[in-house]
Scaffold this active site. Structure first.
Site, mmCIF file in Angstrom:
data_model
loop_
_atom_site.group_PDB
_atom_site.id
_atom_site.type_symbol
_atom_site.label_atom_id
_atom_site.label_comp_id
_atom_site.label_asym_id
_atom_site.label_seq_id
_atom_site.Cartn_x
_atom_site.Cartn_y
_atom_site.Cartn_z
ATOM 1 N N THR A 40 -34.878 -19.098 -4.873
ATOM 2 C CA THR A 40 -35.346 -20.265 -4.123
ATOM 3 C C THR A 40 -34.139 -21.125 -3.778
ATOM 4 O OG1 THR A 40 -35.724 -21.566 -6.135
ATOM 5 C CG2 THR A 40 -37.581 -20.273 -5.289
ATOM 6 N N GLU B 156 -50.651 -26.797 -9.148
ATOM 7 C CA GLU B 156 -50.780 -27.210 -10.545
ATOM 8 C C GLU B 156 -50.912 -26.013 -11.480
ATOM 9 O OE1 GLU B 156 -49.951 -30.011 -11.181
ATOM 10 O OE2 GLU B 156 -50.335 -31.102 -9.325
#
Length: 690
Positions: A301, A277
C-alpha cells in the site's frame, strides 16, 4: 514497495502538506473540542466536508489500553505479529495458504421500542444487505462493487454468514433485536453497558451492533484483536465482553439491495463503514498508519500522507520515493463508500495471520454456529423486552406494561400460540396469541401487570398452531418489571429554567415536551469555548398550562454530563418555580441523558378522582365503550383518549348523554386511557382495546 524517506524530503513534504491542507486543518481545529472515549478528537479525524467521524477505532484502542494495562500496546502488538506474518508469507509462497474461512455473525439491532423499519430498528433485509456487501468486498466478488482490476487487489478468502444457532443451540436468523429503553447511546455507555448486556460468546460469533449514536456524526468503530495469544507473554484474554464492531444504524447496509424499507445515510450508504471496521477487527490499520506518512505495515500500500475524504480528484501523491498515487480506493482509507473496492495481498497476510493466531479470532474457524440445525414445523420462541420506566405521563398507580415478542422458528407459518405467564411465581394467566408469521418473523403484544411493587414476570409457550410446540428449549423467559412512579405535581404554572454550560456546548441539547409529545421549549447544541470563563448563564421563563403533564430531558452527546471539569469548570442546570422557592429538578453529573416528568395542577380537591362510581364498560372492548358517570355529578365537559405514553389521540366535547358512548374500533389493540373532565375535576381510567 515502501522505502525509508530521507529526512530532507520529509521536511519538504511536511511544508507542502501544511500549505495544501492548511484549510482542512483549520476546519478540524474548530472542532477539536469534540471528544471520543473521554479524549479530545484529534485533528484530521473529522471529515472537513460534512463533519462526520468516519471511524473511532484508534481512539477506542487507546481507551482499552488505558483501562487494561495488560493489553498490548500497539508497538508490542506489531512486534509479536511481524514474525507470524513472515511465517505465513513463507507458507503462502509454497501454496499452503489454506481455503476460505467463514465467520458466524450475530447482528444486535438496538432500538427503543420502535416498530421494525422505524429508526433505529432496521429491517432484516437491511441487516442481510450488510453481510452481502462484506462478502463482496472481502471476496473481491466478480460483477459486484467489491471487484477491482488492481494488480495488488486480492480475495482475502474471508467470508461472513449470519448465525443459524443462538448461544443455547436454538434456531436463529442471526439477527438479535434488543429494546433497551434508551433513545441513543454514547461511546462510553456502549462499552460499559450495552455490549456486556447483549454480547454473544465472542469465541463463537463475530458480534456486530447497529445502534443510534448519541453523537450523530460518528459512523462506527471496532475492537482490535487482543495480542496476548500471539506468543511471548502469558494470555490475559483482553476485553472479551466488548469484542466486536459497532456502527450507526443508518450506515449499516447497502442501498444496492434496498427494498424500500432501508434507513440509510445519503453518503455512507453502500455498507463500507462495516467493511472498514471489520478490517480493524481483523487487525488492519488505517492506510496512513494514523500519522503523517505513517506505516500500516503493508508494503504493497502506498505511504499515505493522511486520511482522504470524499472521492478526491486528482488523486493525491504518496510519501513514497518516488511518489505514486495514493490508494484512495482502499477500504482502510476514509473515502466515501462509492470510492472503496480494494484489499491488498499484504493486508490479506495480516488478516490471515490474525484469524489463525489471535484470541477470539482463531476459534471462529471451527465455530459451527452458522451450521443449519434440524427445524420443526411448529416452533415458537418467546422473549420479554427490557422495560425501565420511571416517572411518565399517563402512568397508572400500581400498574405497568410488559412487551412480549413471539418468533416463528418453525417451517410452517405460525398462526396461533398459547402462553402462560405469572407474576412473582403466582398463579398462571393464559394468553392466546393469533396472527400469521412466516419463518423467523416476529410479532409483539403487551401484558398489563398490576402490582404494588417491582417484581418478576415469567412466561412460557405451551402450544403452537393448536398443538404441541415441538421445541421446548426456547419456550420460556423471565424478566423484572418496574412499576412507574406517578409524576411529581407542582401547584404552579410559571417556572424558570437555568443552564450553565461547560466549555463543550456543542454536546448539550435539552427539551421540554407536553404529554402529547409536542416540544414546547428546547435549546442547543451550543458553541464550544476553548478556555474559561464559562459561557454566560442561560435563563428561560416558562409559562405552562394548568393540569398538564410535562417531560424535561437534557442530553450530552459525549456521555459525561456537564460537570466534573478539573480545570475547565463545572456546568449545571435547574428548573425552579418562578419564586425560586421550589426546585423541580437539577443536575450536572448525568452521563448521556437525564429526564424529569412532572405535572401542573393548581386545582382543589378532585371529587372525580376519588369516586368509584365512574367507570368504563365493556372493558376490554372490541368497539363500543361507555363512560358511566353518576347522575348527581351531571355530564362531564369532555372525554380525552390517550395512549400509554400520554399522547392524546382524540378529544370529545360532551353535551348530551349519547356523547358518553365512544367508538374505539379505529384504535389498534392495546392499552389506552380516558380522562373525564368536569370543570375543575378530572378522573383518568384505563381500558383495553382488543
Amino acid at each position: 514497495m515502501k522505502t525509508n524517506t530521507p529526512i530532507s524530503i520529509k521536511i519538504i513534504f511536511a511544508v507542502f502538506c501544511m500549505f495544501i491542507f492548511g484549510n482542512t486543518y483549520s476546519q478540524d481545529k474548530k472542532q477539536m473540542n469534540k471528544t471520543l472515549f473521554g479524549k479530545p478528537v484529534k485533528a484530521g479525524t473529522i471529515n472537513p466536508n460534512n463533519g462526520h467521524i468516519r471511524c473511532a477505532s484508534t481512539e477506542y484502542e487507546q481507551y482499552l489500553q488505558e483501562k487494561n494495562p495488560k493489553r498490548l500496546t500497539s508497538a508490542q502488538f506489531e512486534a509479536r505479529l511481524a514474525p507470524l506474518i513472515n511465517k505465513y508469507k513463507a507458507m503462502r509462497t509454497t501454496s499452503q495458504s489454506g481455503g476460505i474461512i467463514t465467520i458466524p455473525v450475530v447482528v444486535h439491532v438496538i432500538y427503543d421500542g420502535e416498530a421494525i423499519g422505524v429508526a433505529p430498528n432496521i429491517t432484516d433485509a437491511q441487516v442481510q444487505s450488510q453481510i452481502m456487501v462484506m462478502n463482496q468486498d472481502y471476496g473481491k466478488m466478480l460483477g459486484t462493487p467489491g471487484y477491482n482490476t488492481n494488480p495488488v487487489g486480492v480475495d482475502t478468502q474471508i467470508q461472513f454468514e449470519l448465525a443459524k444457532q443462538d448461544p443455547n443451540g436454538n434456531p436463529t436468523n442471526g439477527i438479535d433485536r434488543v429494546s433497551l429503553n434508551q433513545p441513543s447511546w454514547s461511546d462510553i455507555d456502549i462499552d460499559a453497558t450495552l455490549k456486556p448486556a447483549t454480547i454473544w460468546d465472542p469465541t463463537l460469533y463475530m458480534n456486530m451492533w447497529s445502534v443510534k449514536f448519541t453523537d450523530n456524526t460518528l459512523l462506527g468503530y471496532a475492537q482490535f484483536p487482543d495480542g496476548s495469544s500471539l506468543g511471548g507473554l502469558s494470555t490475559n484474554g483482553g476485553a472479551a465482553n466488548t469484542d466486536g464492531v459497532v456502527s450507526n444504524y443508518d450506515v449499516f447496509g447497502s442501498k444496492a439491495f434496498d427494498d424500500g424499507s432501508f434507513l440509510l445515510d445519503a453518503t455512507y450508504n453502500k455498507g463500507r463503514t462495516m467493511s472498514h471496521e471489520v478490517g480493524h477487527w481483523l487487525g488492519l490499520l488505517h492506510i496512513w498508519g494514523d500519522s503523517t506518512c505513517g506505516d500500516d505495515y503493508c508494503a504493497d500500500t502506498p505511504v499515505h500522507h493522511d486520511a482522504n475524504y470524499g472521492c478526491p480528484s486528482p488523486i493525491p501523491l504518496s510519501c513514497d520515493t518516488p511518489p505514486v498515487n495514493e490508494m484512495i480506493d482502499n477500504y482502510m482509507d476514509y473515502t466515501d463508500d462509492a470510492c472503496m473496492d480494494i484489499f491488498t495481498q499484504n493486508q490479506k497476510d495480516r488478516i490471515t495471520t490474525i484469524i489463525n493466531n489471535a484470541a477470539r479470532r482463531s476459534s471462529l474457524k471451527t465455530s459451527t454456529k452458522n451450521a443449519a440445525i434440524d427445524l420443526f414445523a411448529n416452533d415458537a420462541e418467546v422473549k420479554l423486552e427490557a422495560y425501565y420506566p420511571s416517572s411518565i405521563c399517563g402512568a397508572v398507580a400500581n400498574q405497568t406494561t410488559q412487551k412480549v415478542t413471539i418468533y416463528n422458528r418453525g417451517t410452517s407459518n405460525l398462526t396461533s400460540a398459547t402462553l402462560n405467564y405469572n407474576i412473582n411465581g403466582g398463579s398462571n394467566t393464559v394468553y392466546n396469541w393469533i396472527g400469521n408469521l412466516t419463518t423467523n418473523k416476529q410479532a409483539s403484544f403487551d401484558i398489563i401487570i398490576n402490582s404494588a411493587s417491582n417484581g418478576t414476570i415469567n412466561i412460557s409457550i405451551v402450544g403452537a398452531n393448536g398443538g404441541t410446540d415441538q421445541r421446548l428449549t426456547n419456550n420460556t423467559d423471565s424478566g423484572t418489571f418496574i412499576i412507574p412512579t406517578a409524576p411529581s405535581n407542582y401547584n404552579y404554572t410559571s417556572y424558570v429554567f437555568r443552564l450553565q454550560q461547560d466549555l463543550w456546548g456543542s454536546e448539550t441539547t435539552w427539551s421540554l415536551k407536553d404529554g402529547s409529545g409536542t416540544t414546547l421549549y428546547s435549546g442547543g447544541p451550543y458553541t464550544d469555548k476553548s478556555a474559561l470563563p464559562l459561557p454566560t448563564l442561560i435563563t428561560k421563563n416558562w409559562t405552562l398550562a394548568n393540569n398538564q403533564c410535562y417531560t424535561f430531558t437534557i442530553n450530552d452527546s459525549a456521555g459525561d454530563g456537564i460537570c466534573c471539569g478539573t480545570t475547565t469548570g463545572d456546568g449545571y442546570y435547574d428548573i425552579k418555580t418562578n419564586s425560586g422557592a421550589i426546585v423541580v429538578t437539577s443536575g450536572s453529573s448525568f452521563t448521556t441523558s437525564e429526564s424529569k416528568t412532572f405535572t401542573t395542577n393548581t386545582l382543589g380537591t378532585n371529587k372525580f378522582e376519588t369516586s368509584k362510581d365512574i367507570y368504563l364498560y365493556p372493558n376490554p372492548t372490541k368497539g363500543t365503550l361507555n363512560v358511566r358517570v353518576p347522575s348527581d355529578f351531571g355530564l362531564p365537559n369532555s372525554l380525552t383518549i390517550s395512549n400509554s405514553l400520554g399522547q392524546i389521540i382524540s378529544r370529545k366535547e360532551v353535551s348530551k348523554e349519547s356523547d358518553l358512548t365512544l367508538n374505539t374500533s379505529y384504535l389498534s389493540n392495546g392499552v389506552y386511557f380516558i380522562t373525564v373532565v368536569k370543570e375543575n375535576q378530572k378522573k383518568t381510567l384505563q381500558f383495553i382495546k382488543e
